[in-house]
Design a protein around this motif. Structure first.
Motif, PDB file in Angstrom:
ATOM      1  N   LEU A  66       0.857  -1.187   0.000  1.00  0.00           N
ATOM      2  CA  LEU A  66       0.000   0.000   0.000  1.00  0.00           C
ATOM      3  C   LEU A  66       0.892   1.235   0.000  1.00  0.00           C
ATOM      4  CD1 LEU A  66      -1.529  -2.125   2.407  1.00  0.00           C
ATOM      5  CD2 LEU A  66      -3.329  -0.758   1.339  1.00  0.00           C
ATOM      6  N   ARG A  68      -1.881  -1.278  -3.827  1.00  0.00           N
ATOM      7  CA  ARG A  68      -3.013  -0.388  -3.617  1.00  0.00           C
ATOM      8  C   ARG A  68      -2.493   1.015  -3.289  1.00  0.00           C
ATOM      9  NH1 ARG A  68      -5.452  -3.814  -5.722  1.00  0.00           N
ATOM     10  NH2 ARG A  68      -7.130  -5.144  -4.911  1.00  0.00           N
ATOM     11  N   CYS A  72      -2.954   4.700  -1.454  1.00  0.00           N
ATOM     12  CA  CYS A  72      -3.589   5.430  -0.356  1.00  0.00           C
ATOM     13  C   CYS A  72      -3.648   6.890  -0.784  1.00  0.00           C
ATOM     14  CB  CYS A  72      -2.796   5.249   0.932  1.00  0.00           C
ATOM     15  SG  CYS A  72      -2.683   3.544   1.493  1.00  0.00           S
TER      16      CYS A  72
END
Length: 260
Positions: A189, A217, A219
Motif C-alpha cells: 500500500l 493499492r 492510499c
C-alpha cells in the motif's frame, strides 16, 4: 529512560493466525496500534514490539544499530511461529524494509507480507556523507508525523540521530541485496503524496522481489504515516482480506490484550 505515553508494545493472544507488526524509524508502536487492535478484534494473535532506542528520546536511538532492531523482530517472529499455524509480517516505512528481510531470511515461517510505504533506499544525496557527518553533527530535524489528517499525529522523535541514520542506510543496502529471495505473497500500500519516502522505494521492491502473488493499492488521501491517516480503514480492510484469503478461513475472536 521511561517510555513516552502511547509508545508501549502491544501483544494479543488470539487464534492460530499470527501477525507481527513493525513500526518505522524514529517512530513507535503508536503508529500501528489501531491496526494491531483491529487485527486482534478479528481474533488474530498479534505482536507489536517496541524497537530498541525508540519510544523514549532520540539520544537513546543514537546508541542502537539496525541489527538491534532486526533482532527483536526476529525473536518475535520465532515466538509467533511456535504458537501459530501461520504468521504474517506487516511493516510501515523502515518496518517494511525489516519485514522484507525477515521474509527473505525466514522463508516458510512468513506466510505473507503487508507493506505500507516501505523504505528500502535513500532519496537524499547527503546520505553518502553520513559516515563522516555522523561524527560532526549529532542529529537533524525529525521526520515524524507526515500525516494529511489534521486531527491525527504520530508519536515519534523531533530529531533524527545521525549514527542511527547511518545504520539505517546499511540496512537499506542489506534489504536490497536480499529482495530477490522474497517469494511470499505481498500486499503493498503506497501513498502517492509521501514527504518521507519516495515512490522509487515501492517501485524498487516490486521490481526486485520474486513473489508471484503481488497486489499494489494506493492510499490517495494519506501521506507517509498512512496507518494513522485518512486511508487507515482501507489499509485495515485490505490487509484483513489478504490474511483471510491466504489463511483459508476467518479466525474466531479470542483472548486477552497485554502491554509489554
Amino acid at each position: 529512560m521511561p517510555l513516552l505515553p502511547g509508545a508501549e508494545p502491544y501483544h494479543h493472544r488470539g487464534g492460530p493466525t499470527g501477525v507481527l507488526l513493525c513500526h518505522g524509524f524514529t517512530g513507535s508502536p503508536q503508529s500501528l496500534r489501531p491496526w494491531a487492535e483491529r487485527l486482534a478484534a478479528e481474533g488474530h494473535t498479534v505482536a507489536l514490539p517496541l524497537l530498541p532506542g525508540h519510544g523514549t528520546r532520540w539520544q537513546d536511538l543514537q546508541l542502537t544499530r539496525w541489527q538491534d532492531w532486526y533482532a527483536v523482530l526476529s525473536r518475535e517472529l520465532l515466538k509467533l511461529s511456535a504458537d501459530c499455524e501461520r504468521v504474517f509480517v506487516f511493516g510501515l516505512s523502515m518496518g517494511g524494509g525489516l519485514a522484507l528481510k525477515l521474509a527473505a531470511e525466514h522463508g516458510d515461517r512468513v506466510a505473507g507480507l503487508v507493506l505500507v510505504n516501505p523504505s528500502v533506499r535513500s532519496d537524499d544525496p547527503a546520505t553518502v556523507l553520513l559516515p563522516v557527518l555522523r561524527h560532526l553533527v549529532p542529529s537533524v530535524r525529525g521526520i515524524a508525523s507526515d500525516i494529511a489528517a489534521p486531527d491525527s499525529a504520530e508519536l515519534g522523535y523531533d530529531r533524527t540521530p545521525l549514527h542511527a541514520a547511518w545504520s539505517l542506510s546499511l540496512l537499506w543496502r542489506e534489504v536490497r541485496r536480499v529482495l530477490p529471495e522474497v517469494r511470499q505473497p505481498v500486499l503493498l500500500l503506497r501513498s502517492p503524496q509521501d514527504h518521507v519516502v519516495s515512490p522509487a522505494n515501492s517501485a524498487l521492491v516490486l521490481a526486485r522481489i520474486s513473489s508471484v502473488d503481488v497486489t499494489e493499492r494506493l492510499c490517495e488521501q494519506s501521506y507517509h504515516v498512512a496507518t494513522l491517516d485518512r486511508d487507515a480503514e482501507l489499509i485495515f480492510e485490505e490487509s484483513l482480506g489478504f490474511v483471510r484469503r491466504l489463511s483459508g478461513a476467518a479466525q474466531p475472536a479470542a483472548a486477552s490484550d497485554q502491554r509489554g
